[in-house]
Design an enzyme around this catalytic site. Structure first.
Site, mmCIF file in Angstrom:
data_model
loop_
_atom_site.group_PDB
_atom_site.id
_atom_site.type_symbol
_atom_site.label_atom_id
_atom_site.label_comp_id
_atom_site.label_asym_id
_atom_site.label_seq_id
_atom_site.Cartn_x
_atom_site.Cartn_y
_atom_site.Cartn_z
ATOM 1 N N THR A 11 -15.774 40.897 32.548
ATOM 2 C CA THR A 11 -16.043 41.635 33.795
ATOM 3 C C THR A 11 -15.594 43.085 33.659
ATOM 4 O OG1 THR A 11 -15.982 39.712 35.257
ATOM 5 C CG2 THR A 11 -15.425 41.836 36.236
ATOM 6 N N ASN A 33 -25.626 32.811 31.833
ATOM 7 C CA ASN A 33 -24.493 31.934 32.085
ATOM 8 C C ASN A 33 -24.822 30.721 32.943
ATOM 9 O OD1 ASN A 33 -24.712 34.254 33.963
ATOM 10 N ND2 ASN A 33 -23.137 33.166 35.104
ATOM 11 N N GLN A 51 -21.544 34.235 26.691
ATOM 12 C CA GLN A 51 -21.969 32.851 26.461
ATOM 13 C C GLN A 51 -22.604 32.640 25.080
ATOM 14 O OE1 GLN A 51 -21.287 30.409 28.530
ATOM 15 N NE2 GLN A 51 -20.684 31.549 30.354
ATOM 16 N N SER A 63 -15.511 37.445 26.583
ATOM 17 C CA SER A 63 -14.231 36.942 27.086
ATOM 18 C C SER A 63 -13.721 35.844 26.167
ATOM 19 C CB SER A 63 -14.385 36.352 28.494
ATOM 20 O OG SER A 63 -14.509 37.362 29.463
ATOM 21 N N ALA A 64 -12.406 35.781 25.992
ATOM 22 C CA ALA A 64 -11.817 34.781 25.096
ATOM 23 C C ALA A 64 -11.874 33.368 25.663
ATOM 24 C CB ALA A 64 -10.365 35.145 24.786
ATOM 25 N N HIS A 65 -11.822 33.241 26.990
ATOM 26 C CA HIS A 65 -11.701 31.897 27.562
ATOM 27 C C HIS A 65 -12.987 31.077 27.497
ATOM 28 C CE1 HIS A 65 -13.536 32.417 31.695
ATOM 29 N NE2 HIS A 65 -13.400 33.681 31.325
ATOM 30 N N THR A 108 -0.581 48.359 29.408
ATOM 31 C CA THR A 108 0.203 47.665 28.383
ATOM 32 C C THR A 108 -0.609 46.544 27.746
ATOM 33 O OG1 THR A 108 2.214 48.131 29.637
ATOM 34 C CG2 THR A 108 2.354 46.407 27.969
ATOM 35 N N CYS A 131 -17.884 32.096 38.969
ATOM 36 C CA CYS A 131 -17.454 33.228 39.793
ATOM 37 C C CYS A 131 -18.061 33.205 41.182
ATOM 38 C CB CYS A 131 -17.827 34.543 39.100
ATOM 39 S SG CYS A 131 -17.094 34.710 37.467
#
Length: 424
Positions: A75, A174, A212, A232-234, A270, A357
């Protein structure tokens, strides 16, 4: 399989973190906890881990480490792509108002930039593009997919204008899992840029949301001919809250948030060191998962065949062949999707009615409406997405539960309609 074991079939929403990934991450929570921007040994230890992960990701995409920017997820990467390119464009051309008609112009040319995207992108892309329209920063063309959920290269090409500066098209949808011809679109854009005269100092930038696609498809950025790529990693058995934006060297894009000089001064904040380490390990693990794709395809095809054969008045949404190996999206006539989803959850089956989402929304899926479904058809949809640990036994149980729930909900729906017409 235990009698009350829950079955997870919503891998497009998120995936469980692999044990190998978790093991790699753990030391960076409490043992190696330094800030990667600190100059002392604790910080340098963290920085080394970040650099290692950056190299792992770069190698996966066939990119340079300096082209990999860590973000909080797709996102943010998508927003940075759209708003960062727009910011770069406006900072370059310094528009002035014409005394004649009040329209912003540059060298006598109306300079409001043009963006091309699709009507069934993820909400973060659609909303970012709509916001640029609303704020008067860009005009946007939203291309409609065909009934199979596919975007034509010719349609993209026809939509290009002299002021087009950005094209954003997702690699794999997705919700319905359809695969877009990203490589062919990339080649076409490359050719257009070579031929371009108008706005030649600002090329057409090509962005794809590949979230995806990572698990299953070739994501070599040289082959795809993309300038920007989000992930995205997840979605790949990594942690939540970490993602990547690939930015091809030389791409005109500016940061959209202020702060420190992290990520080559492109993304202040960070470093999420445990997340970055997990992402690096997860993307390395993708290579070893390729051998499991055949089994996932086989299970998906088995699922689709049985559901269409055994449950009347059911359709498969999206192309049967040009779709992700793990995706099956159905619409069941005379069934409301939220009721179906909740009933299946009570039976221990976790699925989705659309993207995670927006699964709390009561409005029909914008993806299904875009491919031509009626609102009532879109409301009766169910997305089932398999993972590398999904078994045939789980699919058999899920099919049995779906059949019984759909049958029960249709009886309720029929009685409600019957009572409604009787009262009238």
């Amino acid at each position: 399989m235990a009698k009350n074991k829950k079955i997870y079939l919503d891998h497009a929403a998120t995936t469980p973190v692999d044990q190998a990934v978790l093991k790699e991450m753990l030391p960076y929570f409490s043992e190696k906890y330094g800030n990667a921007m600190s100059v002392h040994s604790f910080g340098q230890e963290a920085l080394k881990a970040v650099d290692t992960a950056r190299t792992q990701v770069a190698q996966f995409f066939g990119a340079k480490p300096s082209e990999i920017i860590f973000t909080s997820g797709a996102t943010e990467s998508n927003n940075l792509s759209i708003n960062g390119v727009l910011k770069s464009y406006y900072s370059k051309f310094h528009p002035v108002k014409s005394a004649k008609d009040g329209v912003k112009q540059f060298n006598g040319v109306k300079i409001k930039p043009h963006i091309i995207t699709t009507a069934f992108e993820h909400h973060c892309v659609l909303d970012a593009c709509r916001a640029s329209e609303r704020d008067g920063l860009a005009e946007v063309t939203f291309l409609k997919p065909d009934r199979d959920g596919l975007i034509s290269v010719k349609e993209v090409e026809k939509s290009i204008k002299s002021n087009t500066i950005l094209i954003s098209i997702m690699y794999v949808n997705n919700e319905i899992g359809t695969i877009q011809p990203i490589e062919k679109i990339g080649k076409m854009i490359k050719k257009k840029n070579a031929e371009r005269n108008d706005f030649s100092s600002f090329p057409i930038i090509f962005h794809t949301d590949a979230t995806q696609a990572i698990n299953y498809f070739d994501c070599n950025i040289g082959k795809l001919n993309v300038d920007l790529l989000s992930m995205s990693a997840h979605k790949i058995y990594g942690p939540k809250g970490i993602g990547v934006l690939f930015i091809k060297n030389g791409t005109p894009i500016k940061k959209i948030q202020d702060g420190g000089d992290q990520e080559y001064k492109m993304r202040a904040g960070t470093h999420n060191v445990p997340g970055i380490v997990g992402l690096g390990k997860a993307i390395e693990e993708v290579k070893s998962q390729k051998s499991k794709v055949e089994n996932i395809v086989s299970l998906r095809d088995y699922l689709i065949k049985r559901v269409l054969k055994e449950i009347p008045k059911t359709i498969l949404n999206g192309s049967k062949h040009k779709r992700s190996p793990n995706n099956a999206n159905f619409s069941f006539a005379d069934v409301e999707g939220e009721g179906l989803l909740l009933s299946l959850d009570m039976e221990g089956i976790a699925c989705s009615t659309g993207s995670a989402c927006s699964s709390g929304a009561l409005s029909p899926s914008h993806v299904l409406l875009a491919i031509g479904l009626k609102p009532e058809q879109a409301h009766g949809s169910l997305r089932i997405t398999l993972g590398k640990h999904t078994t045939k036994q789980e699919i058999d149980v899920a099919i049995s539960k779906i059949k019984s729930v759909v049958e029960r909900l249709r009886k309720i729906s029929g009685n409600v309609l019957k009572d409604f017409y009787t009262k009238k």
